[in-house]
Enzyme design. Sequence first.
Site, PDB file in Angstrom:
ATOM      1  N   LYS A 157     -25.925   9.952   9.574  1.00  0.00           N
ATOM      2  CA  LYS A 157     -24.923  10.116   8.514  1.00  0.00           C
ATOM      3  C   LYS A 157     -25.634  10.396   7.194  1.00  0.00           C
ATOM      4  O   LYS A 157     -25.684   9.561   6.293  1.00  0.00           O
ATOM      5  CB  LYS A 157     -24.039   8.870   8.435  1.00  0.00           C
ATOM      6  N   GLU A 218     -23.831   3.912  24.184  1.00  0.00           N
ATOM      7  CA  GLU A 218     -22.969   3.128  23.300  1.00  0.00           C
ATOM      8  C   GLU A 218     -21.887   2.460  24.139  1.00  0.00           C
ATOM      9  O   GLU A 218     -21.208   3.132  24.926  1.00  0.00           O
ATOM     10  CB  GLU A 218     -22.327   4.029  22.256  1.00  0.00           C
ATOM     11  N   ASP A 239     -21.216  -1.329  19.894  1.00  0.00           N
ATOM     12  CA  ASP A 239     -20.399  -0.733  18.843  1.00  0.00           C
ATOM     13  C   ASP A 239     -19.315  -1.679  18.360  1.00  0.00           C
ATOM     14  O   ASP A 239     -18.410  -2.046  19.115  1.00  0.00           O
ATOM     15  CB  ASP A 239     -19.758   0.564  19.360  1.00  0.00           C
TER      16      ASP A 239
END
Length: 300
Positions: A157, A218, A239
């Site tokens: 990100k 994940e 997560d």
Amino acid sequence: MDKADTLTPAAATAPQEPTAILAAMQIDPDTVTRDVRVALTEDIGSGDLSADLIAPDVQVDARVVTRDAGVFCGRPWVDEACRQVDPEIALHWRVQDGSNIAPGDALVDLDGPARSLLSVERTAINFMQLLSATATQARRYVDAVAGTGAVVLDTRKTLPGLRAAQKYAVRMGGAQNHRLGLYDAILLKENHLAAAGSIDAAVREARRIHPREPVEIEVENHDELRAAIAAGVDRVLLDNFALADLEEAVAITAGRVPLEASGGIALDNVAAIARTGVSYVSIGEITKRVVPLDLSMRIG
């Protein structure tokens, strides 16, 4: 760098301490050159109309200071920006990347043609304030988990076009890099698993197509965690697990696979998350939610 330096496939050897693709190297000079060229083209374009008002033979001294505390970062980009604008600009650095800085500190002294210093000012400061903010944010999280044994990781990100720069800044702040992109490690998330049909099917296909690449899965609950362990993955990303669920995940795993906590992590809860026993915490806030440091350049 050999991709084995990130994660090692379980089929080859036991999982090793992961680092990022950039963790053992400084920033690529070609990347810095590209970043600066794009930034200068964006800012100066066909020419600096304001700097044209200054006579070309005027020479000045300047200094960049900070009004904020933090961790400094960005020197390679400033050096390159000055080189591209005018090699006659001389820089005299007072700090290094990774240095702690306090309000009022001088960061760098410059001297050279006034026109050139005025033209490079904004680009140089933009790089310093953004990358220092990223390094500062990384340091806050590293300090918050000190003593827990957990490693702070960044994510993808990042600002488009400045990923390598922000990943570098993360390291200057004392954290480590996760994968650099989609090409240096396999991370199978919810949509990958849905398309593949199951965790086991996804892992088997990943091993078949990319037998030498590390595989991370994940998961969103303990059943998926058990399935990931049974499939022989190299790391599991938990997560948005609550604290109690993280503790249970650590107990279920019993050290067989490194665990990475991610999602909903902030400075006010990262220490508690790290104390659950996970090996890693990956935090998008390090690169996506930063406040640039307040820096300024003064001539004379």
